[in-house]
Scaffold this motif. Structure first.
Motif, PDB file in Angstrom:
ATOM      1  N   ARG A   1      63.142  38.171  17.530  1.00 47.49           N
ATOM      2  CA  ARG A   1      62.268  37.092  18.027  1.00 47.49           C
ATOM      3  C   ARG A   1      61.188  37.663  18.947  1.00 47.49           C
ATOM      4  NH1 ARG A   1      59.479  33.104  17.031  1.00 47.49           N
ATOM      5  NH2 ARG A   1      59.745  31.182  18.188  1.00 47.49           N
TER       6      ARG A   1
ATOM      7  N   ASP B   1      58.651  39.258  16.773  1.00 48.35           N
ATOM      8  CA  ASP B   1      57.786  38.242  16.154  1.00 48.35           C
ATOM      9  C   ASP B   1      56.673  37.816  17.105  1.00 48.35           C
ATOM     10  OD1 ASP B   1      59.427  38.269  13.901  1.00 48.35           O
ATOM     11  OD2 ASP B   1      60.497  36.430  14.459  1.00 48.35           O
TER      12      ASP B   1
ATOM     13  N   GLU C   1      52.785  38.706  16.547  1.00 50.47           N
ATOM     14  CA  GLU C   1      51.827  37.596  16.422  1.00 50.47           C
ATOM     15  C   GLU C   1      50.690  37.745  17.423  1.00 50.47           C
ATOM     16  OE1 GLU C   1      51.537  32.760  17.116  1.00 50.47           O
ATOM     17  OE2 GLU C   1      53.527  33.668  16.872  1.00 50.47           O
TER      18      GLU C   1
END
Length: 179
Positions: free
Chosen positions: A10, A13, A17
């Motif tokens: 996570r 991610d 991003e």
């Protein structure tokens, strides 16, 4: 997959991003926490915040050992896998070195190129040799590692899940353990 493995994914991610969108990672973290789908575990937040807090130092460590690769040329996913791993190696004493490297290699194997696991493993193995000489923090965010970081039980055995050779050095593997 363990809770910490999911949290690392996570955090990756979020950092990935932010990197791709050229947005500050803390803004992306705040947006993902507010959205909460999927939820952002506290450990993932800690990792993102730690990477942001130590970004210049982390990138300096990576750049020294990324033979033939500048940070800008590196695939963004690999760059951010390495950032998380370097944070855990140098600023978090609660994760054994072997676990950090295994987790980084596993992430590279799962979501990056075929060559990425070997690149990540090799760079982190080289960096690990610098760790004691760096004198940098390895327990929390600002203190040097003590014996408890390497041997939490104080019984002379390495932490569970840590890969140690007979001399107590971390054994690096290209293959990862299932987490």
């Amino acid at each position: 997959m363990s809770a910490r493995s999911k949290a690392r994914k996570r955090a990756l991610d979020i950092l990935y991003e932010a990197d791709l969108r050229s947005v500050r990672p803390m803004e992306t973290l705040a947006a993902r926490r507010a959205q909460s789908d999927p939820p952002v575990p506290d450990y993932a937040s800690d990792l993102v915040e730690g990477v942001v807090s130590h970004l210049a130092e982390i990138d300096g460590h990576i750049a020294r050992f990324a033979q033939g690769w500048s940070l800008d040329r590196m695939p963004p996913v690999d760059r951010n896998i390495l950032r998380i791993a370097v944070l855990e190696l140098f600023w978090r004493g609660d994760v054994p070195d072997g676990v950090v490297i295994d987790e980084a290699v596993r992430l590279a194997k799962t979501i990056s190129t075929d060559r990425s696991p070997a690149f990540v493993n090799g760079l982190l193995a080289s960096l690990l040799q610098e760790k004691p000489a760096a004198g940098g923090p390895a327990t929390g965010y600002g203190s040097a590692p003590g014996p408890a970081a390497a041997d939490p039980a104080g019984d002379g055995d390495a932490a569970a899940g840590d890969d140690r050779d007979a001399a107590g050095g971390t054994v690096l593997r290209a293959e990862t353990a299932e987490g």
